[in-house]
Design an enzyme around this catalytic site. Structure first.
Site, PDB file in Angstrom:
ATOM      1  CE  LYS A  20       5.688   7.097   0.915  1.00 54.45           C
ATOM      2  NZ  LYS A  20       4.423   7.536   1.496  1.00 54.45           N
ATOM      3  CB  THR A  72      -6.748   1.306   0.971  1.00 57.67           C
ATOM      4  OG1 THR A  72      -8.074   1.149   1.452  1.00 57.67           O
ATOM      5  CG2 THR A  72      -5.806   1.542   2.139  1.00 57.67           C
ATOM      6  CG  ASP A 112       1.885   8.034  11.325  1.00 59.24           C
ATOM      7  OD1 ASP A 112       2.153   9.238  11.155  1.00 59.24           O
ATOM      8  OD2 ASP A 112       1.874   7.206  10.385  1.00 59.24           O
ATOM      9  CB  THR A 171      -0.892   0.029   1.269  1.00 64.05           C
ATOM     10  OG1 THR A 171      -1.518  -1.248   1.428  1.00 64.05           O
ATOM     11  CG2 THR A 171      -1.949   1.105   1.173  1.00 64.05           C
ATOM     12  CG  ASP A 213       1.738   9.441   6.923  1.00 63.01           C
ATOM     13  OD1 ASP A 213       1.626   8.922   8.054  1.00 63.01           O
ATOM     14  OD2 ASP A 213       1.986   8.785   5.887  1.00 63.01           O
ATOM     15  NE  ARG A 214      -1.422   5.613   9.363  1.00 61.22           N
ATOM     16  CZ  ARG A 214      -1.912   4.392   9.393  1.00 61.22           C
ATOM     17  NH1 ARG A 214      -2.617   3.996  10.443  1.00 61.22           N
ATOM     18  NH2 ARG A 214      -1.710   3.569   8.406  1.00 61.22           N
ATOM     19  NE  ARG A 246       5.230   0.982   5.525  1.00 59.48           N
ATOM     20  CZ  ARG A 246       4.131   1.655   5.773  1.00 59.48           C
ATOM     21  NH1 ARG A 246       3.168   1.111   6.454  1.00 59.48           N
ATOM     22  NH2 ARG A 246       4.002   2.892   5.352  1.00 59.48           N
ATOM     23  CB  SER A 301       3.799   4.322   8.425  1.00 62.46           C
ATOM     24  OG  SER A 301       2.739   5.150   8.792  1.00 62.46           O
ATOM     25  CG  HIS A 302       0.812   2.305  11.026  1.00 64.80           C
ATOM     26  ND1 HIS A 302       1.017   2.629   9.700  1.00 64.80           N
ATOM     27  CD2 HIS A 302       0.239   1.096  11.038  1.00 64.80           C
ATOM     28  CE1 HIS A 302       0.561   1.652   8.951  1.00 64.80           C
ATOM     29  NE2 HIS A 302       0.082   0.706   9.723  1.00 64.80           N
ATOM     30  CE  LYS A 347      -1.572   8.138   6.052  1.00 62.19           C
ATOM     31  NZ  LYS A 347      -1.029   7.281   4.987  1.00 62.19           N
ATOM     32  CD  GLU A 365      -5.739   6.268   2.906  1.00 66.88           C
ATOM     33  OE1 GLU A 365      -6.011   5.181   2.395  1.00 66.88           O
ATOM     34  OE2 GLU A 365      -4.595   6.601   3.243  1.00 66.88           O
ATOM     35  CD  GLU A 366      -9.704   3.027   7.522  1.00 65.76           C
ATOM     36  OE1 GLU A 366      -9.721   2.859   8.742  1.00 65.76           O
ATOM     37  OE2 GLU A 366      -8.755   2.672   6.788  1.00 65.76           O
ATOM     38  CB  SER A 367      -5.966   4.294   8.138  1.00 63.73           C
ATOM     39  OG  SER A 367      -5.611   5.024   6.976  1.00 63.73           O
ATOM     40  CG  ASP A 395       5.071   8.087   8.059  1.00 58.25           C
ATOM     41  OD1 ASP A 395       4.168   7.792   8.869  1.00 58.25           O
ATOM     42  OD2 ASP A 395       4.913   8.040   6.829  1.00 58.25           O
TER      43      ASP A 395
HETATM   44  C1  VG1 Z   1      -2.777   1.246   5.873  1.00 58.77           C
HETATM   45  C2  VG1 Z   1      -4.039   2.081   5.907  1.00 58.77           C
HETATM   46  C3  VG1 Z   1      -4.092   2.986   4.689  1.00 58.77           C
HETATM   47  C4  VG1 Z   1      -2.831   3.843   4.639  1.00 58.77           C
HETATM   48  C5  VG1 Z   1      -1.604   2.955   4.675  1.00 58.77           C
HETATM   49  C6  VG1 Z   1      -0.323   3.744   4.777  1.00 58.77           C
HETATM   50  O1  VG1 Z   1      -2.776   0.406   4.748  1.00 58.77           O
HETATM   51  O2  VG1 Z   1      -5.176   1.260   5.948  1.00 58.77           O
HETATM   52  O3  VG1 Z   1      -5.246   3.773   4.752  1.00 58.77           O
HETATM   53  O4  VG1 Z   1      -2.796   4.623   3.470  1.00 58.77           O
HETATM   54  O5  VG1 Z   1      -1.652   2.102   5.826  1.00 58.77           O
HETATM   55  O6  VG1 Z   1      -0.367   4.605   5.877  1.00 58.77           O
HETATM   56  P1  VG1 Z   1      -3.193  -1.128   4.796  1.00 58.77           P
HETATM   57  O7  VG1 Z   1      -2.934  -1.678   3.427  1.00 58.77           O
HETATM   58  O8  VG1 Z   1      -2.374  -1.761   5.884  1.00 58.77           O
HETATM   59  O9  VG1 Z   1      -4.647  -1.158   5.171  1.00 58.77           O
HETATM   60  V1  VG1 Z   1       1.026   5.118   6.592  1.00 58.77           V
HETATM   61  O10 VG1 Z   1       0.649   6.147   7.777  1.00 58.77           O
HETATM   62  O11 VG1 Z   1       1.804   3.751   6.631  1.00 58.77           O
HETATM   63  O12 VG1 Z   1       1.977   5.854   5.417  1.00 58.77           O
HETATM   64 CO    CO Z   2       2.275   7.077   8.380  1.00 56.39          CO
END
Ligand code: VG1
Ligand code: CO
Length: 542
Positions: free
Chosen positions: A125, A343, A276, A17, A280-281, A21, A112-113, A375, A362-364, A278
């Site tokens: 990335k 997504t 989070d 996504t 972006d959340r 990773r 990221s998270h 984001k 995004e919902e995340s 990095d």
């Molecule tokens: C998750 C989230 C998605 C987000 C992605 C990267 O992906 O659901 O909404 O864009 O992480 O976010 P997945 O495929 O695990 O559902 V981040 O903050 O890692 O850049």
């Molecule tokens: Co992130």
């Protein structure tokens, strides 16, 4: 001197996504990160002498990876590498810098998270010249290249001092170490009225920002406490640590529970937020009032014109498919188009570039706008603060008025993390096989209106992206969505997204899990989650 090092492909370098990773130990294998970086550069053209931004969220292995990336990028012909001091730069700040300096692109080292540290995760990335994640056409080419790679280029050169600001020559090019916050902070000043925000804090407004020991600490300290006059101590966990203090830097109700508990307590400040790994959340919690990310997107969009950067109005609103339809109702009221994408932020890039959408989410816990192509956690916080400063109401009052106008989309996401991959794949296959038979069926009071496997047609480049998640839609606007995560590193993670629309005047109560109880139960039985994954309950509920 440029060295050509022989190597052979790894079979597991497929970007997900949001880039590649893996466990940190996987990235530490000889040639692993080198191969992927060379595969990126092999998939790009016409960058000789151009500039590349490199940033990272500071997690374990960040500095080593950045040193390698500097050498490989220069050996491949880039002329200038711009790096954040200490190897640090948030994802939105990298995006902003690529755009401000009109560089060829950028590399972001982050998972990221996901957990960091030697036993955690690492990631990389590539972002293109618009500042956004490379689109699928490029990530597919990179993946194809990883399977045939036979050598990579690097420099026979010592490490750069990542902590000393300034420019040093290296190979045939140069490396520039910059303050990671300065350009980002300047961009925020063009979008928001910092005087008004200073006035908010001067009036006694209180907040807590939890940087979760991750990248937003330096940004939040500089902007919230430094520029806007928030009280010292407003930012907590504000020093980036290589292992994020051993915690998941994931701003949700599970991993930012301390913040949630504080905001629900008698000692609550007016406002709470977290970001989070990095940066972006964002997580938004008012005193006594949690705001779901889907609602936050809708509320930010509905009030965006209060900020100078959006005073002229929105061109459109885009959301990822699993994100609740709350934002669509705002778009309808504003008379602008609502877009629904797969997504991952890479799908918003074309809409933003073409001027079709201004705000995305995004919902995340991701929201952003056309100011960058990622984001942006702190941006969302500043837009919320702008709304609070302007409306002089609490978060809870703003939410209540929003729901009274638009109705309320009750929403939850249930994650079944690290389940067996074969079982999760079989679960999705079984759901897909039933899609045609579901419409018209009733489950108690829930009647299926439509069911499909979401496919996206990009209106800008006309590309098609099929199989992005199973949607089961019920009469009245309720919905269950199933998809497998593309960011996990162990087994599979099944995400189940559950939503119910309650029109204005309705009241299903405050508790989302209770308001969604029948849909939650159906989400389990419909997909036979326990039988296929061995899990009775989700590991994370947000
Ligand atoms: C998750 C989230 C998605 C987000 C992605 C990267 O992906 O659901 O909404 O864009 O992480 O976010 P997945 O495929 O695990 O559902 V981040 O903050 O890692 O850049
Ligand atoms: Co992130």
């Amino acid at each position: 001197m440029i060295l050509t090092v022989a190597t052979q492909p790894f079979a597991d370098q497929k970007p997900g996504t949001s880039g590649l990773r893996k466990k940190t130990t996987v990235f530490q294998q000889p040639n692993y990160v080198e191969n992927f970086l060379q595969s990126i550069f092999d998939s790009l053209e016409n960058f000789a002498g151009k500039t590349l931004v490199i940033g990272g969220d500071g997690r374990f292995f960040n500095r080593e990876a950045i040193q390698k990336a500097i050498r490989i990028a220069l050996a491949n012909g880039f002329g200038r590498i711009v790096v954040g001091r200490g190897g640090l730069m948030s994802t939105p700040a990298v995006s902003a810098l690529i755009r401000a300096r009109q560089t060829f692109g950028g590399i972001i080292f982050s998972a990221s998270h996901n957990l960091g540290g030697p036993n955690g995760d690492f990631g990389v990335k590539y972002n293109i010249g618009n500042g956004g994640p490379a689109p699928e056409k490029i990530t597919d080419a990179i993946y194809a290249r990883t399977m045939t790679i036979a050598a990579y280029k690097t420099l026979d050169a010592p490490d750069i001092d990542l902590d000393a600001l300034g420019v040093v020559a290296l190979g045939a090019g140069s490396v520039e170490i910059v303050d990671p916050v300065a350009n980002y902070s300047a961009l925020m000043k063009t979008l928001f009225d910092f005087d008004a925000l200073r006035g908010l804090f001067a009036s006694g407004f209180t907040m807590r920002f939890d940087a979760m020991h991750a990248i937003t600490g330096p940004y939040a300290h500089a902007i919230l406490e430094g520029e806007l006059g928030a009280a010292p101590g407003t930012v907590v966990n504000g020093t980036p640590l290589p292992d994020f203090g051993g915690h998941h830097p994931d701003p949700n109700l599970t991993y930012a529970k301390d913040l949630y508990d504080l905001l629900m307590s008698p000692q609550a400040p007016d406002f709470g937020a977290a970001s989070d790994g990095d940066g972006d959340r964002n997580l938004i919690i008012g005193r006594g009032q949690f705001i779901t990310p889907s609602d936050s997107l809708a509320m930010l969009a509905a009030n965006a014109t209060l900020a100078p950067g959006y005073a002229k109005g929105l061109a459109g609103i885009a959301r990822s498919m699993p994100t609740s339809a709350a934002a669509d109702r705002v778009a309808a009221k504003l008379g602008v188009k609502a877009y629904e994408t797969p997504t991952g932020w890479k799908f918003f890039g074309n809409l933003l570039d073409a001027g079709l959408a201004t705000i995305c989410g995004e919902e995340s816990a991701g929201t952003g706008s056309n100011h960058v192509r990622e984001k942006d956690g702190l941006w969302a916080v500043l837009l919320w603060l702008t709304i609070l400063a302007s409306r002089r109401q609490s978060v809870a009052e703003i939410a209540r008025q929003h729901w009274a106008t638009y109705g309320r989309n009750y929403y939850t996401r249930h994650d079944f993390e690290e389940v067996d991959l074969a079982g999760a794949t079989a679960l999705m296959d079984a759901l897909r096989a039933r899609l045609a038979s579901l419409p018209g069926q009733s489950f108690g009071a829930l009647k299926v209106e439509a069911a499909d496997d979401f496919a996206y047609h990009d209106p800008v480049d006309n590309s098609d992206t099929p199989a992005q998640g199973v949607r089961v839609m019920f009469e009245g606007g309720s919905r269950i969505v199933y998809r497998l995560s593309g960011t996990g590193t162990v087994g599979a993670t099944l995400r189940v997204y559950i939503e119910r629309y309650d029109p204005p005047g309705g009241d299903l109560g405050e508790e989302a899990q209770a308001a969604l109880a029948d849909l939650i139960a159906l989400s389990r039985s419909l997909a036979e989650i326990e039988k296929r994954t061995g899990r009775k309950e989700p590991s994370v509920v947000t």
